[in-house]
Design an enzyme around this catalytic site. Structure first.
Site, mmCIF file in Angstrom:
data_model
loop_
_atom_site.group_PDB
_atom_site.id
_atom_site.type_symbol
_atom_site.label_atom_id
_atom_site.label_comp_id
_atom_site.label_asym_id
_atom_site.label_seq_id
_atom_site.Cartn_x
_atom_site.Cartn_y
_atom_site.Cartn_z
ATOM 1 N N ASP A 144 1.129 -0.967 0.165
ATOM 2 C CA ASP A 144 -0.164 0.075 0.500
ATOM 3 C C ASP A 144 0.836 1.086 -0.437
ATOM 4 O OD1 ASP A 144 -1.701 -2.083 0.268
ATOM 5 O OD2 ASP A 144 -3.068 -0.981 1.889
ATOM 6 N N LYS A 214 -7.225 3.076 -3.425
ATOM 7 C CA LYS A 214 -7.005 3.035 -1.766
ATOM 8 C C LYS A 214 -7.516 4.266 -1.950
ATOM 9 C CE LYS A 214 -4.941 1.590 2.386
ATOM 10 N NZ LYS A 214 -4.649 1.207 3.388
ATOM 11 N N LYS A 250 -10.137 0.413 -2.428
ATOM 12 C CA LYS A 250 -10.168 -0.692 -0.885
ATOM 13 C C LYS A 250 -10.122 1.397 -0.385
ATOM 14 C CE LYS A 250 -6.811 -1.315 2.585
ATOM 15 N NZ LYS A 250 -5.426 -1.617 2.521
#
Lengths: 314, 290
Positions: A144, A214, A250
């Site tokens: 991430d 995300k 996400k």
């Protein structure tokens, strides 16, 4: 898409994207949030949401013991009920990756690691890449990364683009049987200010090769919101229509209740479509959400309201 | 005559009776309401008809408020309870009026309000004395100081009796004085004084969530409260005899402390039983000389 982007081409492309109708997006998200999901559909939604959870601990006070406890919880969320599915991944800081990998061995649960000087992203490029490589070599299956919001807001889109490309290359290390780690790109939408920026960031990241986009780090408020996720879901849908490549989404941060989680599932189904309704393409970054999902699950199973005393604190 | 008819008559601003959850006055999540009549069967007002989800929300609010309320010094809890009595006194006329609407004669309504305020003050005084009465220093055969102190049980569910004000304060005060928080299902036939009482609580420095008041059908709400795993005790004061057993069975699932209905005359001397029913005892062994 494959051609190397030039600064002017990239800017022209991103600013050529249609603007987001702010009122319309918020109204649409609010209306979808009123859908009523009950009984058997709710039970299915809860189990689906559990399988989509990226169970997260990103605290300065994280210890190996805490990470192991979280991994155990991810593998067997409710020790009293073997029917509860596993979560999708455990999300930790890079130095905790070896601990998580060891604890999760053979479970099939992914190890996600934040990287690139999370959460601010304010570090030299070499440091960010070293951060990423270290996590991948330690066995992280998902990375991430955070984008450089400062560069993005200053209009230096090419810098952001090149950082994502470089991080993507760093992810493709020898680890994970040569498959490389999945790259999730965090925008920190709370700092991007407008929906137009969220849409631009989405397209920028997808063109640079992101596997997932995300919303947030969870360290900045507002974190994930329904309208922001709606804009991102529209972007991945349109991106697949144009290029044929699917990108996951996400939302992370601020999703605490089952009700919230179900709202996101409805949003996914109605915006991107049912293709995205799997842990492979949609994740929920959360920590306290899992306990609420388990409480609601038990409420459905036993018919009485449960309490937080009956689930592990984490 | 003609002058009077030209002026439009003033419309009364009538109160909307809502629920009291977490220090706020929301309507029922279900949007339902039910008609409340006075003693003669004339329409008085619409009261909110709470649902099981309002029970759930109220328990969450009570649980959230518990740590802060239990953590206050007993002296401070006593002050706040006394403040509530002051506010009750200030609204005396309104309570008398509501009790008369519920069917009491003027003298009886006055007497009930007096008794309710006095009862509340009596319980307020117990806040800093419970530790001395309910705790002890225990003689043990060893080099230890050993002492027991009373601790609040947690979230208490209360099914309030039909005595609309005196009965209500007689079950709420003993639960919260020791640091518990509570979810109250108000009297079904006369719920209005309990909501006015909630307005008193909301303006008396009582932290939001310590007392939560739901109005509606007892038979619908009580089972959810009795079975709720995050409720630690339940006071069945207002439950009909033939319903007690099923509620007790539901409460047994997480070993709730259960107070069975027993009192019929709320004006009688209460004693300390209702307070000690919702206390746990913590015993500490402390080595001598350390």
């Amino acid at each position: 898409m494959e051609t190397l982007a030039s600064a002017t081409e990239l800017r022209a492309f991103l600013h050529g994207l249609p603007g987001v109708d702010q009122v319309g997006a918020e109204e649409r998200a609010a209306r979808l949030a009123t859908r009523s999901i009950k009984t058997s559909a709710k039970a299915q939604a809860i189990d689906l949401a559990i399988t989509m959870v990226d169970l997260t601990t990103l605290e300065g006070a994280d210890t190996p013991g805490k990470v192991r406890a979280l991994c155990a919880k991810g593998m067997r969320p409710d020790p009293g009920d073997p029917d509860v599915p596993q979560v999708a991944a455990i999300c930790v800081y890079p130095d905790m990756v070896p601990t998580a990998v060891e604890a999760l061995q053979g479970s099939g649960i992914g190890v996600a690691s934040v990287a690139t000087a999370f959460p601010s992203g304010r570090a030299p490029m070499e440091a960010k890449l070293a951060d990423t490589r270290a996590a991948v070599e330690a066995g992280a299956t998902e990375i991430d990364m955070v984008i450089d919001r400062g560069a993005f807001l200053a209009g230096d889109y090419l810098k952001v683009y090149e950082e994502i490309v470089a991080t993507k290359e760093a992810c493709a290390g020898a680890a994970n049987d040569g498959h490389g780690a999945h790259l999730k790109v965090i925008f920190e939408t709370g700092e991007l200010v407008t929906y137009d920026n969220v849409r631009r960031a989405s397209w920028l990241a997808m063109r640079a090769g992101a596997d997932f986009i995300k919303t947030s780090t969870g360290k900045v408020s507002p974190a994930a919101t329904l309208p922001v996720t709606l804009v991102m879901l529209e972007a991945v849908r349109d991106f697949r229509d144009q290029t044929g490549r699917m990108v996951g989404v996400k939302p992370a941060g601020g999703i605490r209740t089952t009700k919230d989680a179900i709202k996101y599932l409805v949003l996914v189904n109605e915006t991107a479509g049912p293709d995205w309704l799997t842990p492979e393409w949609f994740r929920l970054g959360a920590s306290s959400l899992l306990n609420d999902l388990l409480m609601q699950r038990r409420k459905l199973a036993t018919g009485v309201y449960s309490g937080p005393d009956y689930f592990t604190l984490d | 005559m003609s002058e009077r008819s030209e002026r439009s008559e003033r419309l009364a601003v009538r109160k909307t009776y809502k629920l009291f959850i977490g220090g706020a006055f929301p309507r029922s999540e279900s949007g339902r309401s039910y008609v409340v009549n006075d003693g003669k069967g004339t329409f008085l007002a619409n009261a909110s008809q709470a649902s099981r989800k309002d029970v759930r929300d109220a328990v969450v609010a009570a649980r959230k408020a518990f740590g802060g309320w239990a953590g206050r010094t007993p002296y401070n809890r006593g002050q706040i309870l006394y403040r509530i009595a002051e506010m009750l006194e200030g609204r005396r006329a309104q309570f008398v009026e509501e009790l008369r609407a519920a069917g009491l004669a003027k003298a009886a309504a006055n007497a009930e309000v007096d008794a309710a305020i006095d009862r509340w003050v009596w319980y307020a005084g117990w806040a800093d004395k419970l530790g001395a009465v309910g705790g002890s220093a225990n003689p043990v055969a060893g080099p230890f100081f050993n002492f027991s102190t009373p601790e609040p049980t947690g979230v208490v569910g209360i099914v309030a009796p039909d005595s609309p004000l005196l009965g209500l304060v007689s079950v709420v005060a003993p639960a919260i004085v020791s640091g518990n928080t509570c979810v109250v299902i108000a009297s079904e036939p006369s719920p209005l004084p309990s909501i006015t009482f909630a307005e008193v609580l909301a303006t008396s420095d009582l932290p939001g969530g310590v007392v939560n008041v739901l109005t509606g059908r007892r038979d619908e709400l009580a089972p959810w409260l009795a079975a709720h795993m995050d409720v630690n005790a339940i006071d069945l004061a207002g439950v009909a005899r033939d319903r007690v057993r099923t509620l007790e069975e539901a409460a047994a699932e997480n070993l709730k402390r259960v107070l069975r209905p027993g009192v019929t005359d709320w004006s009688a001397e209460p004693g300390t039983g209702r307070m000690t029913a919702f206390l746990e005892t913590k015993t500490v062994w402390h080595p001598v000389g350390v």
